[in-house]
Each structure stands twice: as C-alpha cells, then as structure tokens.
Design an enzyme around this catalytic site. Sequence first.
Site, PDB file in Angstrom:
ATOM      1  CG  ASP A 110      -1.898  -1.043   1.295  1.00 36.10           C
ATOM      2  OD1 ASP A 110      -2.140  -1.640   0.238  1.00 36.10           O
ATOM      3  OD2 ASP A 110      -2.437  -1.306   2.377  1.00 36.10           O
ATOM      4  CE  LYS A 162      -2.364   3.570  18.111  1.00 40.39           C
ATOM      5  NZ  LYS A 162      -2.132   2.197  17.640  1.00 40.39           N
ATOM      6  CG  ASP A 218      -0.965   2.618   4.341  1.00 43.20           C
ATOM      7  OD1 ASP A 218      -1.784   2.380   3.442  1.00 43.20           O
ATOM      8  OD2 ASP A 218      -0.762   1.838   5.286  1.00 43.20           O
TER       9      ASP A 218
END
Lengths: 360, 427
Positions: A110, A162, A218
Amino acid sequence: MKALILVGGYGTRLRPLTLSVPKPLVEFANKPILLHQVEALVKAGVSHVILAVSYMSELLEREMRTQEERLGIKISLSHEKEPLGTAGPLALARELLTDSAEPFFVLNSDVICEFPFEDMLRFHKQHGREGTIVVTKVEEPSKYGVVVFEGETGRIHRFVEKPQVFVSNKINAGMYIFSPSMLDRIQLRPTSIEKEIFPVMAEEGHLYAMELQGFWMDIGQPKDFLTGMCMYLQSVRQQGPEKLRTGPGFLGNVLVDPTAVIGQNCTIGPNVTLGAGVVLEDGVRIKRCTVLKGARVRSHSWLESCIIGWSSSVGQWVRMENVTVLGEDVIVNDELYLNGANVLPHKSITDSVPEPRIIM
Amino acid sequence: MLKTVILIGGPQKGTRFRPLSFEVPKPLFPVAGVPMLQHHIEACAKVPNMKEILLIGFYQPNEELTRFLSCAQQEFKISIRYLQEYAALGTGGGIYHFRDQILSGGPEAFFIMNADVCSEFPLPELLEFQKEHGDTHSFVILGTTANRKQSMNYGCIVENEQTNEVLHYVEKPSTFVSDIINCGIYLFTPEIFQHIGAVFQKNQQDMLLYPYEGEEQTNGWQRAEVIRLEQDIFTALAGQGKLYVYKTNRFWSQIKSAGSAIYASRLYLNQYHRTHPERLATNEEGGPKIIGNVYIHPTANIDPTAVLGPNVSIGTGVAIGAGVRVRESIILHGATLQDHSCVLNSIVGWDSTIGKWARVEGTPSDPNPNDPYAKIDSETLFRDGKLTPSITILGCNVNIPSEVIILNSIVLPHKDLNRSFKNQIIL
C-alpha cells in the site's frame, strides 16, 4: 535480485474499489498500484518479484503474466492457505528467496513514495548486518509505532508503540531489505514482522534504519489514496513536469490519460487524475479527484475529493465531495448531491446523500 | 353591484415569511411572476358587475403598494383602494371599521378574501351557490376537503350534507372535528355587519362590566373593535340557518411560509395554461431549455445553455449565465446566477449573486402527492430543537461565492458568505 511484496487479503479498506479489482491492480495516478513498486524494483536491478497473496485472483495472475513479459522479469504468486501476517509469507517463500546469497527486498503493497531501492541496497551493504528498514518522518508520532535509532549510523535501539511522550518522529515506512540469513528467524506460522521479529533483530544489533527522502503515504484507504495522489502528482511536477497537463482550464498538478476527452469551459485541478477513455463534458469543475478508466462526468457538475470508479457515470449538475467513492459502473442521476457517499458497484443513485454513508 | 375586500394584514403579521417580508409587504411577494395579490384581483376583475376592490390592512402607505395599486387599476380597469386600519383589528374588526366604505354605492353582496391564499377563486360559482341556498341574505364560506390530521390546523366546518348549511364551526381544534376546512374566501351580504356589530356591542359592554380584565392597558374602544370573523362570527352563526359552505375541489393552498410560495407558484403556473398562456416560457431557438412551467420576465437575461424548470419564476433584470440549472425556485429581481450554478427548491432574494458552480438547494415541503386532500404544512422552523430541512431562502443582496453549497438554510439580507453552510439560519 528478488523482492517480496506483501499483498495480503481482499483490500477491504479500499472498498468499494476492491470489490471489482484486486487492490494491487487499482490504478493510482493511472498505473496499477503494484506497478509503481514493481517498476521501481526492476530499475534497481530486481529480476524476480514474489507476490504474497492470501486469496486467489485470476485477474491478478493474468495481469502478472502480461507484466512478466513486458518487463522481462519473473513474477511469482505465493499463496497463503491461511493469513500468515507480515512475516509468515517470508517463510512460505523461503526457497525462492534463498537460492542466492543476495539480499532481497520486502515491501507492503500500500505504500507510495519515491522508492529508494538503490539507496537501500547501498546502505544495507554498507552496515553489513541482517536488515534495513526504511523510516519516514510523521507529524503526530503518538498515532503510530515509532522507531528509535542512532542518528549517525542508523542502528535501531527499539520500537515504541503509540508513544505518549516524544521519543522519535520516525515510523516504519513498510519497505525493507534483508540478507537471506534473516529468514532463519521466521517460522511458517502467522507472525508479525513488526512486533515479533524486528524487536529481536534490533536487540541483537542486526536492524538498521534508513531515512526516506520526500513524500510517503499508505494509500490503503480512500482518504489517504487521495492525499497520496496529491503528493505523488507534486513529485511528478518536480521529476517530470512534462507528464502533467497544463494550459487554460488546468490548475496545479493534473494528470490526464491521452485518450481522455475534455469538454469546453471545464476547470480541472489542482490534483486531478483522469484515466483512459474518461469523458468530462462541458463546464465540469473537478479538483482533488481520481477518475478511473471509462468513467463519464456530465456537464456542469462539481466534484472535489472523490474517486470515480471504472465506467461510472455522473449526471449533470451533480455535486460530489468529502471523499465520495463510486464503485465500478455506478450511475449518479442528474442534479444530486453526494457528501461522503461510499457507493458499491453497479448501483444507480436516484436520491441525494447529504451525510456520509454507505450505499449498498 | 358587487365589491371585494382583500385582507392584507400588516408588517407585524407574516413573520413566517421572513426574511423575504423585510423587503416587500408579503401580499406583494411575487408568486408565479406576479404579486400574490394580483391573482386575487385578476379573478375579481373577471366577475361581472364587480365595481370596486378594497384592500384593508395596517401597512403604512408605501411606494410599492401605491405603485402596485395604480398599475393594477389601469390594467384591470377597476377601482382599487387601500384602506389603512389604525391598528390590527382582526379579520372582522377591519371590515366593520370600514363598513361605510364597503357599503357605499349599495353592493348587494361582497367577497372577503385573505391575501395569503392561493386559489382558483371560483367566484362565479360562489355567487351561483348563494342564489340557490337559503335566502338571498345567506353568507357563504368557500370550503375544501383536507385530510383528518391536517384539518386541525385550519378552521373546521361541519355541514348539513343535504343543505350545505354550516352546523358547527371551530377554528384550529385540538381534536378532529371535520375534514371540511375554511379557505379564507367568503361571500357576504351587507347584513353581516349586523352580526359583527352585535359582537362589537357585546365587547363594549363586557369592557364596562369587567374593566380591568385584560393585562393590556390600551384604549378600550380599540379592544372592542378587535373582532375575528372566524372565532367571533362564524362560530356564533353556525346552526342559525344563515351560514353555508360551498365546497370546491379546485386547487387551493395557504401561503404562510416562504416554502409555500414555491408550491403556490407551481399551482398558479399550471393555471396559466388556461388563463395566461402568454406568461409561460416556451422552448425557442436561441433561448434557454425550458422544462415544464416556467415564468420569465421579459427583462431577464438568460444564457441559451441554461436549463430552467419545472416550476421556476424569474423576475425582472435577472441575469442567468451559461450552463445554469434552476428547478422549483423563485429568482427575484436583479439576482445574478453565474455560470454552471445550480439552484433547486430555493428562493433567491433581490440583487443576490450566486457564484460559479455554487449549489443552492433546499428541501421541498410539498404536500404528500399520494393524498389528494393533503395540504402544505405551514411548518414550524424547528422540530426537536433542530432546524427542519426546508427550502433555502437567500434574503436580498446576499453573495454566495463560487463552488460552495448552501443547503436547507435561510440567509438574512446583505450577507457575504465565504464558505458552505448546511441546515443553518445565517444572521
């Protein structure tokens, strides 16, 4: 040299487009997504591309036979019986990847950017360890897993998922080059290369990061597909501006297939891609859109941030915006307003869609 | 001889017609290309023996009204005068106050009409009906059939089915009473003033007996003079053998909200096929494409690539650019629609401008087409605290930039918008 492209499953995030065409074959800037990668790989000296696919697609196989011939390379399809994650497919293709001592490329399907395969190879050979991953800078690292590495050498210390406090603004860009010995780390079972393999390699000092120059996206979902198209067209503007269409009625970066037909008094752009056989009738205003092969937009319509599926037809005085995606062969009647509509293939739309929703 | 009184109300009324009634008295708002009132006047002027039309209301005399009256007098060759009430006296109080003016010349009967109705005005039929029913002094209400639910928003009439005598009258009941509703068009004889006079006397006596009943400290005479035909007169006359209903199945609608003006335009445009075919635009070489019924003022400038209709009215001096689409809309004088713009279910105010590729769109509030008795809902602006989707209205001198969408919104006059708006009132 070889390359493995992780194609994976049905591409559900890019529906409704992927209901008609396997994701690797969806045209991004008038070229199937996969070919952007394959052509760049060939340019870097790759002669055998392996697609790791978890579904059967005759269309994909046929298209790959054509491309094998066109590019003069070998393209293999490696089918997973069950989804093997991001690492398992490497084990499945082990024999294809280890018949020489050359390093091989691995990429997520992607990703769109100015592919730095030659730089990767050079960098990889320079540090001489098992793996190199490409990283790219993001504005909001707390949304991603970030890579912490030594600025000077590129040696990766650790990965942080994260991060709540700033540790790095570089994320994994989904492009790797590995030495064959790396395959010893992977077993034939569903495995995540990012979570299970990379941390160990980093620990052992076998993983290096190379920073990507230029844009990266992406494009696995429609919103990002359009953002990626804007970035890509800007890069075309810098690398080969002659490929873009200019002149009265064209604003900014606009890519038009030579077989597209454009009426009078249209204003097109910025950031528009018109595919083969596309027809824009008179007085159309279109910006930040991809119009796929054979679609037609009738006169006086206004489109922003849309993907118009193959052979679809948009009526007169239609307004479409806010990431409206039409699947293949959709008909939008005259004078309607579509706001963030996601329309499945072969639908005929007779009523406006004032708020974002899926039209089954 | 006959006369007609048209009750035109005043500036404090017709608030549901804002922001359009800021610029022009509501009775002069153009419906199907001509002022709302002109449809009444044209119907009256056709009635044999009609000698005079009186407008009663509480607007200050103003230029538009004066100009309209003098033009209409010339065009229809009939005396038309405006009688200004000193205050809002109600539908009965106004005509009672001016009873001498109405009766001068000795009319044997006169019509009373509310200005805010759209109707085929079956006036000869009403006269005929009056001759055949009761004695010659009977009063006649024009009635029509509504559906059960909507009937409760109107004056409801129960009739004797054999004689058409009104047996019971109630204004806007809270439960179902009858599906025959009051159309706001009446045929009276001079005797009506005896009944209004009786109510007036009673009001006066009540005030002497209970002097401080109301909270408002106004001149008592004024309060005695406020009389409503519907609640004060019809309710009392029902069942007395005096009041009859003539039911029509011709078109009829109220024009309360701006949204209902578009619906009323459609009804009148459709009537033009019979009454004024010259007012309907046709497809001509070098002209715009016309779909269905469209009115275009001769001074409007329209690009031949524009597509108009159905139900479109274009006012004086309007400029319409190339590739413009207009459907179910009223474009008021001096407005400009630039190339490729699209206007659907909207009213575009005087001297407003709509930019290229802009989309101005509303949601129609038409009556249910599958119910022959459905009427347009005089909708409230808000339901459950949310603005109900309705037609889009641009007040006078509003500027809409290129490429934006204005959806289900009301834009007050003299605004320059700089982005898209949806479901909003823009002050």
